[in-house]
Enzyme design. Structure first.
Site, PDB file in Angstrom:
ATOM      1  N   ASP A 198      61.372  36.284  25.890  1.00 52.97           N
ATOM      2  CA  ASP A 198      60.164  37.549  26.291  1.00 52.97           C
ATOM      3  C   ASP A 198      60.240  38.343  25.042  1.00 52.97           C
ATOM      4  O   ASP A 198      61.482  38.728  24.412  1.00 52.97           O
ATOM      5  CB  ASP A 198      60.930  38.281  27.380  1.00 52.97           C
ATOM      6  CG  ASP A 198      60.007  39.213  28.060  1.00 52.97           C
ATOM      7  OD1 ASP A 198      58.663  39.010  27.723  1.00 52.97           O
ATOM      8  OD2 ASP A 198      60.528  40.252  28.467  1.00 52.97           O
ATOM      9  N   HIS A 211      44.970  45.007  22.702  1.00 50.30           N
ATOM     10  CA  HIS A 211      45.041  43.634  23.324  1.00 50.30           C
ATOM     11  C   HIS A 211      44.441  42.730  22.074  1.00 50.30           C
ATOM     12  O   HIS A 211      45.348  41.550  22.180  1.00 50.30           O
ATOM     13  CB  HIS A 211      44.446  43.221  24.545  1.00 50.30           C
ATOM     14  CG  HIS A 211      45.019  44.133  25.762  1.00 50.30           C
ATOM     15  ND1 HIS A 211      46.074  43.556  26.356  1.00 50.30           N
ATOM     16  CD2 HIS A 211      44.836  45.412  26.166  1.00 50.30           C
ATOM     17  CE1 HIS A 211      46.535  44.307  27.332  1.00 50.30           C
ATOM     18  NE2 HIS A 211      45.945  45.524  27.180  1.00 50.30           N
ATOM     19  N   GLU A 242      53.681  37.562  27.881  1.00 49.35           N
ATOM     20  CA  GLU A 242      54.251  37.248  26.465  1.00 49.35           C
ATOM     21  C   GLU A 242      55.610  36.797  26.697  1.00 49.35           C
ATOM     22  O   GLU A 242      56.620  36.827  25.795  1.00 49.35           O
ATOM     23  CB  GLU A 242      54.732  38.924  26.144  1.00 49.35           C
ATOM     24  CG  GLU A 242      55.639  39.758  26.999  1.00 49.35           C
ATOM     25  CD  GLU A 242      55.100  40.617  28.239  1.00 49.35           C
ATOM     26  OE1 GLU A 242      55.821  41.225  28.758  1.00 49.35           O
ATOM     27  OE2 GLU A 242      53.662  40.115  28.658  1.00 49.35           O
TER      28      GLU A 242
END
Length: 337
Positions: A198, A211, A242
């Site tokens: 992560d 973004h 992610e």
């Protein structure tokens, strides 16, 4: 004699194996076959020569006399030819002076496809040749279409299992591969490692840079993951958002920790900036590791739960590290050993 020169198309070669023991009749049939459109006529006078030519040249059609010199007849030859081409098909037309229903049935049972009674009329021979040539072309086209369909399905499956943004395996592909590798590791008795990764504080990254830049960051991380997966069966996948996953067959516990440290170093060497990271201005990664030799109780779900718990522990211990319950340590602790 009716002309037969245009009875068969000439756009592709068509080879006929003619098996007939009478030389005069063999010469006559050979001439008629050539007029009918056969580009090559192979000739044999007995069973042994017929089988040798068949295996060596694989003709497009066999014209086979039933009565042959020696102990073996045309029925026997046809059976041996069928045995010599498993999965293939070469049409066999029997030639005989016999025209009884029993003879026809025996020919079909032996592997024949048709039956011509001698003397064969040229127009009938030309028609049979044209029909068999058409069947040959249709079969080749069917094989070609089947191969094209198989390749198209392969490409479609690859597209369906790829994440369009990163080019990594997507969740669907990940689920299939993990299940397959668990079965393989269980069968072979070898270790299997699963990592869940992560990006640290990635929401803050998107909030700060937007973004679009976030997508570019995900692409950059994906390139790092592909680079670190050097063995053919190592798989990097985008698990969602992610989050990423790594499937590492044949990787034991100590090897998994070494791999995780190498991944962390490689990511650090790329110096991807994170302007709003509480731990500094560089993008970092946290991960959870689980390693096992799968048994009958091991499932994809159980491995994912274990890896997810390890990922949670890595975050709780300060992020920018990988944690393994099996090793009872993280990559920071291992570095100081």
């Amino acid at each position: 004699m009716a002309p037969a020169a245009s009875a068969a198309p000439e756009h592709e070669p068509f080879c006929v194996l003619l098996v007939e023991d009478q030389a005069s009749l063999r010469a006559q049939l050979c001439s008629e076959l050539q007029r009918a459109g056969a580009t090559e006529v192979l000739q044999a006078a007995d069973a042994d020569a017929a089988l040798q030519l068949f295996k060596l040249r694989r003709p497009d059609l066999v014209l086979l006399d039933i009565r042959l010199p020696g102990s073996e007849d045309g029925y026997w030859v046809a059976q041996r030819m069928r045995e010599a081409e498993p999965g293939g098909w070469t049409p066999i037309i029997f030639l005989s002076g016999l025209d009884g229903d029993g003879d026809l049935w025996r020919g079909i049972e032996a592997g024949g496809d048709d039956y011509l009674v001698k003397p064969v009329r040229p127009i009938v021979l030309a028609a049979k040749l044209r029909a068999m040539r058409r069947l040959r072309d249709m079969r080749r086209r069917l094989v070609q279409l089947t191969e094209e369909l198989h390749l198209a399905n392969q490409r479609l499956n690859e597209m369906v299992e790829l994440d369009p943004l990163t080019g990594l395996v997507n969740r669907r592909g990940f689920d299939r591969i993990l299940h397959s590798e668990i079965l393989a590791a269980r069968r072979d008795g070898t270790p299997l490692t699963l990592m869940l990764c992560d990006l640290d504080h990635f929401k803050r990254y998107n909030d700060t840079l937007g973004h679009v830049q976030g997508d570019e960051c995900l692409k950059a991380v994906s390139r790092v993951l592909r680079e670190v997966c050097m063995r053919p069966r190592d798989t990097a996948a985008r698990y969602g958002g992610e989050e990423f996953a790594l499937i590492l067959p044949g990787t034991p516990r100590s090897g998994a920790m070494t791999f995780a440290r190498a991944l962390g170093k490689l990511l650090a060497s790329r110096a991807l900036t994170h302007p709003d990271s509480p731990g500094g201005h560089m993008l970092t990664l946290s991960g959870g590791i689980t390693t096992c030799v799968p048994d009958a109780t091991t499932s994809a779900e159980s491995m994912l739960i274990r890896a997810d718990e390890a990922l949670y522990a890595a975050k709780a211990q300060g992020r920018n590290r990988f944690f393994s319950f099996e090793m009872q340590m993280d990559t920071i602790e291992q570095r100081h050993l």
